[in-house]
Motif scaffolding. Structure first.
Motif, mmCIF file in Angstrom:
data_model
loop_
_atom_site.group_PDB
_atom_site.id
_atom_site.type_symbol
_atom_site.label_atom_id
_atom_site.label_comp_id
_atom_site.label_asym_id
_atom_site.label_seq_id
_atom_site.Cartn_x
_atom_site.Cartn_y
_atom_site.Cartn_z
ATOM 1 N N ASP A 18 0.801 -1.122 0.119
ATOM 2 C CA ASP A 18 -0.078 0.068 0.043
ATOM 3 C C ASP A 18 0.957 1.285 0.177
ATOM 4 O O ASP A 18 1.607 1.528 1.029
ATOM 5 N N ALA A 19 1.169 1.910 -1.036
ATOM 6 C CA ALA A 19 1.998 2.869 -1.344
ATOM 7 C C ALA A 19 1.504 4.353 -1.759
ATOM 8 O O ALA A 19 0.413 4.281 -2.467
ATOM 9 N N PHE A 20 1.937 5.363 -1.402
ATOM 10 C CA PHE A 20 1.386 6.415 -1.844
ATOM 11 C C PHE A 20 2.428 7.423 -2.910
ATOM 12 O O PHE A 20 3.762 7.022 -2.750
ATOM 13 N N ILE A 21 1.989 8.039 -3.546
ATOM 14 C CA ILE A 21 2.689 8.938 -4.914
ATOM 15 C C ILE A 21 2.978 10.286 -4.342
ATOM 16 O O ILE A 21 1.690 10.826 -4.290
ATOM 17 N N THR A 22 4.047 10.699 -4.445
ATOM 18 C CA THR A 22 4.417 12.262 -4.083
ATOM 19 C C THR A 22 4.733 12.775 -5.771
ATOM 20 O O THR A 22 5.657 11.932 -6.392
ATOM 21 N N CYS A 23 4.167 13.640 -6.340
ATOM 22 C CA CYS A 23 4.693 14.469 -7.436
ATOM 23 C C CYS A 23 5.370 15.778 -7.188
ATOM 24 O O CYS A 23 4.741 16.826 -6.594
ATOM 25 N N ALA A 24 6.508 15.784 -7.542
ATOM 26 C CA ALA A 24 7.560 17.071 -7.291
ATOM 27 C C ALA A 24 7.347 17.982 -8.425
ATOM 28 O O ALA A 24 7.992 17.511 -9.290
ATOM 29 N N ILE A 59 17.119 10.524 -9.722
ATOM 30 C CA ILE A 59 16.914 11.507 -10.840
ATOM 31 C C ILE A 59 17.151 10.942 -12.175
ATOM 32 O O ILE A 59 17.594 9.980 -12.634
ATOM 33 N N GLY A 60 16.676 11.942 -13.090
ATOM 34 C CA GLY A 60 16.810 11.549 -14.606
ATOM 35 C C GLY A 60 16.183 10.172 -14.953
ATOM 36 O O GLY A 60 15.207 9.741 -14.712
ATOM 37 N N ARG A 61 17.076 9.471 -15.806
ATOM 38 C CA ARG A 61 16.590 7.955 -16.236
ATOM 39 C C ARG A 61 16.217 6.972 -15.295
ATOM 40 O O ARG A 61 15.654 6.127 -15.539
ATOM 41 N N MET A 62 16.845 7.129 -14.066
ATOM 42 C CA MET A 62 16.492 6.245 -12.877
ATOM 43 C C MET A 62 15.311 6.800 -11.903
ATOM 44 O O MET A 62 14.907 5.891 -11.028
ATOM 45 N N GLN A 63 14.655 7.896 -12.371
ATOM 46 C CA GLN A 63 13.427 8.050 -11.409
ATOM 47 C C GLN A 63 12.454 7.028 -11.634
ATOM 48 O O GLN A 63 11.759 6.686 -10.663
ATOM 49 N N LEU A 64 12.037 6.608 -12.801
ATOM 50 C CA LEU A 64 10.821 5.622 -12.849
ATOM 51 C C LEU A 64 11.352 4.182 -12.433
ATOM 52 O O LEU A 64 10.579 3.515 -11.851
ATOM 53 N N PRO A 65 12.706 3.667 -12.671
ATOM 54 C CA PRO A 65 12.864 2.556 -12.081
ATOM 55 C C PRO A 65 12.957 2.518 -10.624
ATOM 56 O O PRO A 65 12.633 1.380 -9.819
ATOM 57 N N TYR A 66 13.104 3.872 -9.958
ATOM 58 C CA TYR A 66 13.072 3.813 -8.446
ATOM 59 C C TYR A 66 11.783 3.710 -7.980
ATOM 60 O O TYR A 66 11.361 3.424 -6.998
ATOM 61 N N ALA A 67 10.569 4.276 -8.835
ATOM 62 C CA ALA A 67 9.366 4.118 -8.409
ATOM 63 C C ALA A 67 9.108 2.487 -8.199
ATOM 64 O O ALA A 67 8.364 2.234 -7.025
ATOM 65 N N ALA A 68 9.612 1.602 -8.910
ATOM 66 C CA ALA A 68 9.440 0.018 -8.606
ATOM 67 C C ALA A 68 10.208 -0.102 -7.493
ATOM 68 O O ALA A 68 9.870 -0.940 -6.562
ATOM 69 N N GLN A 69 11.420 0.111 -7.387
ATOM 70 C CA GLN A 69 12.653 -0.096 -6.344
ATOM 71 C C GLN A 69 11.966 0.276 -4.991
ATOM 72 O O GLN A 69 12.024 -0.178 -3.844
ATOM 73 N N VAL A 100 8.898 0.683 -3.721
ATOM 74 C CA VAL A 100 7.891 -0.389 -3.317
ATOM 75 C C VAL A 100 8.602 -1.657 -2.724
ATOM 76 O O VAL A 100 8.180 -2.404 -1.785
ATOM 77 N N LEU A 101 9.581 -2.107 -3.404
ATOM 78 C CA LEU A 101 10.109 -3.383 -3.461
ATOM 79 C C LEU A 101 10.977 -3.202 -2.144
ATOM 80 O O LEU A 101 11.174 -4.176 -1.277
ATOM 81 N N ASN A 160 0.384 -5.175 -8.420
ATOM 82 C CA ASN A 160 -0.328 -5.601 -7.328
ATOM 83 C C ASN A 160 -0.303 -4.880 -5.992
ATOM 84 O O ASN A 160 -0.457 -5.091 -5.139
ATOM 85 N N VAL A 161 0.290 -3.554 -6.346
ATOM 86 C CA VAL A 161 0.633 -2.501 -5.268
ATOM 87 C C VAL A 161 -0.780 -1.641 -5.346
ATOM 88 O O VAL A 161 -0.976 -1.050 -6.062
ATOM 89 N N SER A 162 -1.382 -1.575 -4.261
ATOM 90 C CA SER A 162 -2.477 -0.477 -4.034
ATOM 91 C C SER A 162 -1.994 1.105 -4.013
ATOM 92 O O SER A 162 -0.992 1.069 -3.002
ATOM 93 N N VAL A 163 -2.696 1.843 -4.756
ATOM 94 C CA VAL A 163 -2.358 3.335 -4.471
ATOM 95 C C VAL A 163 -2.915 4.040 -3.766
ATOM 96 O O VAL A 163 -4.204 4.010 -3.923
ATOM 97 N N MET A 164 -2.243 4.520 -2.552
ATOM 98 C CA MET A 164 -3.197 5.218 -1.731
ATOM 99 C C MET A 164 -3.816 6.439 -1.875
ATOM 100 O O MET A 164 -3.195 7.307 -2.801
#
Length: 297
Positions: free
Chosen positions: A4-10, A227-237, A239-240, A278-282
């Protein structure tokens, strides 16, 4: 694993990204619209800097924050606002051979009270607290946050009833954050943002991340980003690793190779990734309950 994770948008930041992408919001209306866009895409939290609407340069003008906050609140969009309190701690040395006098054009160093004027007036649910000093990417620039200044800021934030999000750029910053908590200046539940891959803080490799996580006290709530190209991979990282997600144009302007992103695009891609895991977005309401936030509007 965090199920169960939340997303912050900067949504904009304070760097020069606005000259690299016309999708980076600059004016108060653009920044407010970006917060709404991010929320509609699935972000529970919008992290806000403001910029000079004429030049795009970073600003800490309370009037600009006032307009952004008013526009978001008037939109009727349910999103948790997280206002930066990082501005006002900037030192730029004169040169390597003559560090003094400081470079006046780049230096913006003010006291704890002035750094929090907009926070104490507007009372967002969250504001940031950059928990340490570091050499920050550029040759003669130092991001300056002394223990004394941070103690003063933490006490004012606590008295205002705002939740600090502690920005951690390196392992020593986490040590300092623990000290502030032990001194009673930051209340439970403690909220942390791990800021990875920013020169010259903690690298974004797994060994460095694990060092951070292995020193994270039990019960602290944490997000992380790179940052940069690693931003989206870190979205998965994130929650893992048991954490929450931060994306946004402050840290990355690309969606795919050669494709510039909007804030909504980056949040939407993150929601897709988390849903596929299968992560629920808060929702904002769920995040408020988790963090004990005070909604004042």
């Amino acid at each position: 694993m965090n199920w169960d994770a939340f997303i912050t948008c900067a949504v904009t930041g304070s760097g020069q990204s606005h000259v690299k992408s016309d999708k980076v919001p600059v004016t108060p209306q653009q920044i407010a619209d970006a917060c709404v866009e991010a929320a509609k895409a699935g972000a529970a939290v919008a992290h806000v800097h403001v910029r000079d609407p004429n030049t795009g340069a970073p600003s800490r003008d309370p009037a600009l924050y006032r307009e952004v906050v008013a526009r978001v609140r008037d939109s009727g969009t349910d999103v948790i606002l997280n206002l930066t309190a990082g501005m006002g701690g900037d030192i730029v040395l004169g040169s390597p051979e003559a560090p003094l006098p400081l470079n006046e054009a780049g230096t913006d160093l003010v006291g704890a009270t002035e750094r929090l004027v907009h926070v104490e007036e507007l009372l967002p649910e969250i504001c940031t607290l950059d928990c340490g000093t570091m050499n920050f990417a550029e040759a003669d620039y130092v991001m300056t946050n002394t223990p004394g200044t941070l103690r003063a800021m933490a006490k004012r934030i606590q008295d205002a009833g705002v939740k600090p999000e502690i920005e951690i750029f390196d392992l020593g910053h986490l040590w300092l954050a623990k000290t502030l908590v032990d001194e009673g200046l930051i209340d439970d539940p403690v909220l942390v943002q791990l800021c990875m891959g920013i020169p010259f803080g903690a690298p974004n490799d797994l060994n460095s991340l694990n060092a951070m996580l292995n020193n994270m006290p039990d019960g602290w709530v944490y997000s992380m980003f790179s940052i940069g190209r690693m931003q989206l991979p870190y979205a998965a990282q994130a929650v893992l690793a048991g954490g929450n997600v931060r994306v946004g144009l402050e840290d990355n302007i690309w969606l795919d190779r050669g494709v510039k992103a909007s804030n909504g695009d980056l949040v939407d891609r993150s929601v897709t990734m988390l849903s596929a895991m299968n992560v629920s977005v808060m929702t904002p309401a769920q995040v408020r309950e988790k963090l004990g936030l005070k909604k004042r509007w």
